[in-house]
Design a protein around this motif. Structure first.
Motif, PDB file in Angstrom:
ATOM      1  N   PHE A 156      -9.985  77.679 -88.235  1.00 40.78           N
ATOM      2  CA  PHE A 156      -9.541  76.979 -89.440  1.00 40.78           C
ATOM      3  C   PHE A 156      -8.105  76.482 -89.255  1.00 40.78           C
ATOM      4  O   PHE A 156      -7.772  75.361 -89.645  1.00 40.78           O
ATOM      5  N   ALA A 157      -7.271  77.307 -88.611  1.00 38.09           N
ATOM      6  CA  ALA A 157      -5.868  76.932 -88.415  1.00 38.09           C
ATOM      7  C   ALA A 157      -5.753  75.640 -87.597  1.00 38.09           C
ATOM      8  O   ALA A 157      -4.937  74.762 -87.918  1.00 38.09           O
ATOM      9  N   ASP A 158      -6.564  75.516 -86.550  1.00 42.18           N
ATOM     10  CA  ASP A 158      -6.531  74.295 -85.726  1.00 42.18           C
ATOM     11  C   ASP A 158      -6.963  73.068 -86.526  1.00 42.18           C
ATOM     12  O   ASP A 158      -6.389  71.986 -86.402  1.00 42.18           O
ATOM     13  N   VAL A 159      -7.986  73.247 -87.341  1.00 45.89           N
ATOM     14  CA  VAL A 159      -8.491  72.115 -88.128  1.00 45.89           C
ATOM     15  C   VAL A 159      -7.439  71.698 -89.158  1.00 45.89           C
ATOM     16  O   VAL A 159      -7.164  70.508 -89.341  1.00 45.89           O
ATOM     17  N   LEU A 160      -6.818  72.690 -89.801  1.00 44.58           N
ATOM     18  CA  LEU A 160      -5.791  72.383 -90.805  1.00 44.58           C
ATOM     19  C   LEU A 160      -4.606  71.662 -90.157  1.00 44.58           C
ATOM     20  O   LEU A 160      -4.097  70.668 -90.693  1.00 44.58           O
ATOM     21  N   GLN A 161      -4.234  72.121 -88.980  1.00 48.04           N
ATOM     22  CA  GLN A 161      -3.117  71.478 -88.283  1.00 48.04           C
ATOM     23  C   GLN A 161      -3.472  70.023 -87.934  1.00 48.04           C
ATOM     24  O   GLN A 161      -2.665  69.110 -88.100  1.00 48.04           O
ATOM     25  N   ASN A 162      -4.711  69.824 -87.490  1.00 46.77           N
ATOM     26  CA  ASN A 162      -5.149  68.468 -87.154  1.00 46.77           C
ATOM     27  C   ASN A 162      -5.144  67.553 -88.385  1.00 46.77           C
ATOM     28  O   ASN A 162      -4.705  66.398 -88.322  1.00 46.77           O
ATOM     29  N   VAL A 163      -5.586  68.079 -89.517  1.00 53.48           N
ATOM     30  CA  VAL A 163      -5.597  67.293 -90.766  1.00 53.48           C
ATOM     31  C   VAL A 163      -4.161  66.870 -91.119  1.00 53.48           C
ATOM     32  O   VAL A 163      -3.892  65.703 -91.419  1.00 53.48           O
ATOM     33  N   LYS A 164      -3.227  67.817 -91.018  1.00 49.42           N
ATOM     34  CA  LYS A 164      -1.835  67.521 -91.387  1.00 49.42           C
ATOM     35  C   LYS A 164      -1.201  66.535 -90.405  1.00 49.42           C
ATOM     36  O   LYS A 164      -0.468  65.619 -90.810  1.00 49.42           O
ATOM     37  N   GLU A 165      -1.498  66.726 -89.121  1.00 42.61           N
ATOM     38  CA  GLU A 165      -0.933  65.811 -88.119  1.00 42.61           C
ATOM     39  C   GLU A 165      -1.438  64.389 -88.330  1.00 42.61           C
ATOM     40  O   GLU A 165      -0.687  63.426 -88.260  1.00 42.61           O
ATOM     41  N   ARG A 166      -2.752  64.292 -88.594  1.00 41.94           N
ATOM     42  CA  ARG A 166      -3.308  62.945 -88.794  1.00 41.94           C
ATOM     43  C   ARG A 166      -2.754  62.296 -90.059  1.00 41.94           C
ATOM     44  O   ARG A 166      -2.480  61.101 -90.083  1.00 41.94           O
ATOM     45  N   ASP A 167      -2.561  63.078 -91.114  1.00 43.98           N
ATOM     46  CA  ASP A 167      -1.943  62.538 -92.341  1.00 43.98           C
ATOM     47  C   ASP A 167      -0.596  61.914 -91.988  1.00 43.98           C
ATOM     48  O   ASP A 167      -0.267  60.812 -92.424  1.00 43.98           O
ATOM     49  N   HIS A 168       0.169  62.683 -91.204  1.00 49.62           N
ATOM     50  CA  HIS A 168       1.516  62.230 -90.864  1.00 49.62           C
ATOM     51  C   HIS A 168       1.461  60.927 -90.063  1.00 49.62           C
ATOM     52  O   HIS A 168       2.131  59.943 -90.401  1.00 49.62           O
ATOM     53  N   ILE A 169       0.647  60.917 -89.010  1.00 43.94           N
ATOM     54  CA  ILE A 169       0.591  59.718 -88.158  1.00 43.94           C
ATOM     55  C   ILE A 169      -0.005  58.540 -88.938  1.00 43.94           C
ATOM     56  O   ILE A 169       0.508  57.425 -88.887  1.00 43.94           O
ATOM     57  N   ASP A 170      -1.087  58.801 -89.680  1.00 38.00           N
ATOM     58  CA  ASP A 170      -1.756  57.701 -90.406  1.00 38.00           C
ATOM     59  C   ASP A 170      -0.819  57.051 -91.433  1.00 38.00           C
ATOM     60  O   ASP A 170      -0.862  55.833 -91.639  1.00 38.00           O
ATOM     61  N   THR A 171       0.028  57.868 -92.076  1.00 36.59           N
ATOM     62  CA  THR A 171       0.880  57.291 -93.127  1.00 36.59           C
ATOM     63  C   THR A 171       2.194  56.724 -92.582  1.00 36.59           C
ATOM     64  O   THR A 171       2.863  55.964 -93.266  1.00 36.59           O
TER      65      THR A 171
END
Ligand code: DC
Length: 228
Positions: free
Chosen positions: A174-189
């Protein structure tokens, strides 16, 4: 009956594709998952050694972009169209966490974006389409009759993506998935070309506390208002 264009944008794992598929089925519209297109280009880049966790050969990929042929083929058993890369069904390969980790790097490249945007605009030229992504209401179809901007808390989204990956038999934490979600939010925005932003005329749907059915009803009512 009047036909419209429905643009659904938002953060990753907000359930855009679930909603878009439901709407397309209800209305008899075409559904296009533009994230699948960026994922397929990422898979191509991985297969040809243009990208990994530690490197990106941007020019190498740009030079080979004309060799990337993307196509959606409707699968009647599944009820939606699957992604084909150069004639091969890549629907499963593009959904791995490995592709999710690299896709933002590829989606930042302007030459990739303009190639895909052109193809998306072509697919939507007759309207009667539901398209989801990050820049649909802002760049691909700025004149779409209905624009939805979906959001939910990062934890809610990571939980959904985590359950999906487990269901597919992938071993992730779950930690890896959450980190990926946050990283993608950052890059996408924050990317320079077509960052994820709400179009001025988009309607925000925060589905942290909505069931799939509630969300579907809410958006269907918005569509009915547009069609009447
Ligand atoms: O919707 P998704 O998570 O499958 O999208 C994968 C990635 O592709 C996402 O991190 C951002 C990028 N993307 C984009 O930049 N523009 C789009 N229209 C769709 C997706």
């Amino acid at each position: 009956m009047k036909k419209i264009t429905i643009a659904i944008d938002g953060f990753s794992s907000t359930g855009k594709s679930t909603l878009a598929k439901q709407l397309a089925k209800e209305l008899g519209y075409v559904y296009v998952d533009t994230g699948a297109m960026y994922r397929a280009v990422t898979l191509f880049a991985m297969q040809n050694n243009f990208v990994s966790e530690t490197h990106l050969d941007k020019q190498g990929l740009i030079d080979k972009l004309s060799k990337v042929q993307l196509e959606f083929q409707f699968n009647p058993d599944l009820g939606f169209a699957e992604m084909y890369l150069n004639g091969i069904n890549v629907e499963n390969e593009i959904r791995t966490l490995e592709v999710s980790r690299l896709v933002s790097k590829i989606a930042e490249i302007s030459q990739v974006r303009s190639k895909l945007v052109e193809q998306q605009q072509q697919m939507g030229k007759n309207k009667a389409i539901v398209m989801d992504g990050r820049d649909i209401g802002t760049v691909v179809f700025p004149d779409a009759e209905l624009k939805i901007f979906m959001t939910a808390s990062p934890e809610t989204r990571a939980k959904r993506r985590y359950d999906e990956l487990l269901e597919k038999g992938q071993s992730v934490t779950f930690a890896d998935v959450l980190q990926n979600v946050k990283e993608r939010d950052h890059i996408d925005t924050n990317r320079e070309d077509s960052p994820l932003v709400k179009a001025d005329d988009a309607i925000v749907v925060d589905n942290s506390a909505l069931s799939r059915e509630e969300q579907f009803e809410l958006v269907l009512n918005l569509i009915k208002a547009k069609l009447s």
